[in-house]
Design a protein around this motif. Structure first.
Motif, short mmCIF file in Angstrom:
data_model
loop_
_atom_site.label_atom_id
_atom_site.label_comp_id
_atom_site.label_asym_id
_atom_site.label_seq_id
_atom_site.Cartn_x
_atom_site.Cartn_y
_atom_site.Cartn_z
N ALA B 47 0.84 -1.21 0.00
CA ALA B 47 0.00 0.00 0.00
C ALA B 47 0.87 1.25 0.00
O ALA B 47 0.60 2.21 -0.72
N VAL B 51 1.44 4.27 -3.13
CA VAL B 51 1.34 5.72 -3.03
C VAL B 51 2.59 6.39 -3.59
O VAL B 51 2.52 7.31 -4.42
N PHE B 71 -6.91 4.68 -5.96
CA PHE B 71 -6.54 3.33 -5.51
C PHE B 71 -7.74 2.50 -5.11
O PHE B 71 -7.60 1.35 -4.70
N VAL B 73 -9.66 2.77 -2.48
CA VAL B 73 -9.78 2.47 -1.05
C VAL B 73 -10.53 3.62 -0.39
O VAL B 73 -10.70 4.69 -0.97
N LEU B 78 -6.75 5.36 3.53
CA LEU B 78 -5.63 6.14 3.04
C LEU B 78 -5.02 7.01 4.13
O LEU B 78 -3.81 7.20 4.18
N THR B 81 -2.38 5.04 5.89
CA THR B 81 -1.21 4.78 5.05
C THR B 81 -0.36 6.05 4.91
O THR B 81 0.87 6.00 4.99
#
Lengths: 158, 158
Positions: B47, B51, B71, B73, B78, B81
């Motif tokens: 993940a 990015v 992405f 999600v 996010l 992440t």
DNA sequence: CCCATATAGTATGACACCAAACTATTGAAG
DNA sequence: CTTCAATAGTTTGGTGTCATACTATATGGG
């Protein structure tokens, strides 16, 4: 998490195409998985359904280690999934008579019913998904995916 | 978690074949993802790399919401992440000048280097993975996977 | 019989992910 | 201008997953 259309360099290398392929697979898995999970009854998850479905189709009375190996997950991962399924009353976990280290996973009547309910709940979205790919496309896709999956499985160390 | 070879009934329905297809995709994603993650430097995850890679290829200065949408999600996913990437010093998150609700994600020099290191680390396993499928097979696979991904993306509600 | 090794299951810690609830800001409708 | 709905980001709680380390049981070789 994966990335869509890793884009168009003039002439992508074989490695780049493979990378793109894995990206697409990542997104497909994520989208299809959450769509599937949203329709499952009893708050069941994909992982939990997979265990129930395996027991229905291939029989229960397997050890957790056998199941972990069948699903390609670690024993630790399976431990927690089995605990949740047992808490919901869908399986029973009993000691193995022959081997003091092992246990056996048994499907309960309620678990059998839950698996059937999952399949019934999934049917409409699978039918709907037939819009995505023709029968022929699915048949072209499957052998290649299987080949890739088998290779990955045989080369797990790296 | 997915299941291998959902087996051989005499003549499986189209839905069953699709189900098998999603199973194969699930396993491929799981095996390839963990193999990839094992070689990433700096304890980076898939993940997190996604990015960084996005910023390198398509430019940074995007909002978290834009990235989450790219992405597929949730914004919440996010958020965490990005926080980890910022803690590692690979990105910087600054307020958006125009919109008080938004932020902007900037790649640091160190983040740029980390992305390059990931790509270098991944190259050997991608090269190795070319044993799995021929160039031709990859090219047959990709358009179909893309078609499926696009369909799923457009039918997210169900 | 004893010990070394392998195997079964469990526990822990970290990360990714979702859904749902929450805050803050924007923007548009009245 | 005020209010209300939409959007951006965050937080929380639950699940799956891995890697690693741990306990208990088997098993095979001295």
């Amino acid at each position: 998490m994966s990335e869509p259309r890793p884009d168009a360099s003039p002439e992508p290398s074989d490695e780049a195409r493979l990378f793109t392929l894995f990206n697409e697979i990542g997104i497909i898995q994520q989208l299809s998985g959450t769509a599937f999970e949203r329709v499952l009854p009893h708050g069941l998850t994909q992982a939990q359904f997979t265990v129930l479905n395996h027991c229905v189709r291939l029989g229960d009375n397997k050890t957790p280690a056998q199941l972990a190996s069948a699903f390609q997950v670690t024993r630790g991962t399976l431990t927690s999934t089995l605990q949740r399924l047992e808490a919901k009353g869908f399986i029973e976990i009993v000691p193995d008579a022959k081997d003091g280290r092992s246990k056996r996973v048994l499907l309960t009547a309620s678990g059998h019913a839950a698996a059937a309910a999952c399949i019934a709940a999934a049917a409409p979205i699978l039918t709907r998904a037939r819009e995505a790919l023709s029968r022929d496309e699915v048949e072209r896709l499957l052998p290649l995916l299987t080949k890739l999956r088998v290779w990955l499985d045989e080369n797990r160390s790296l």
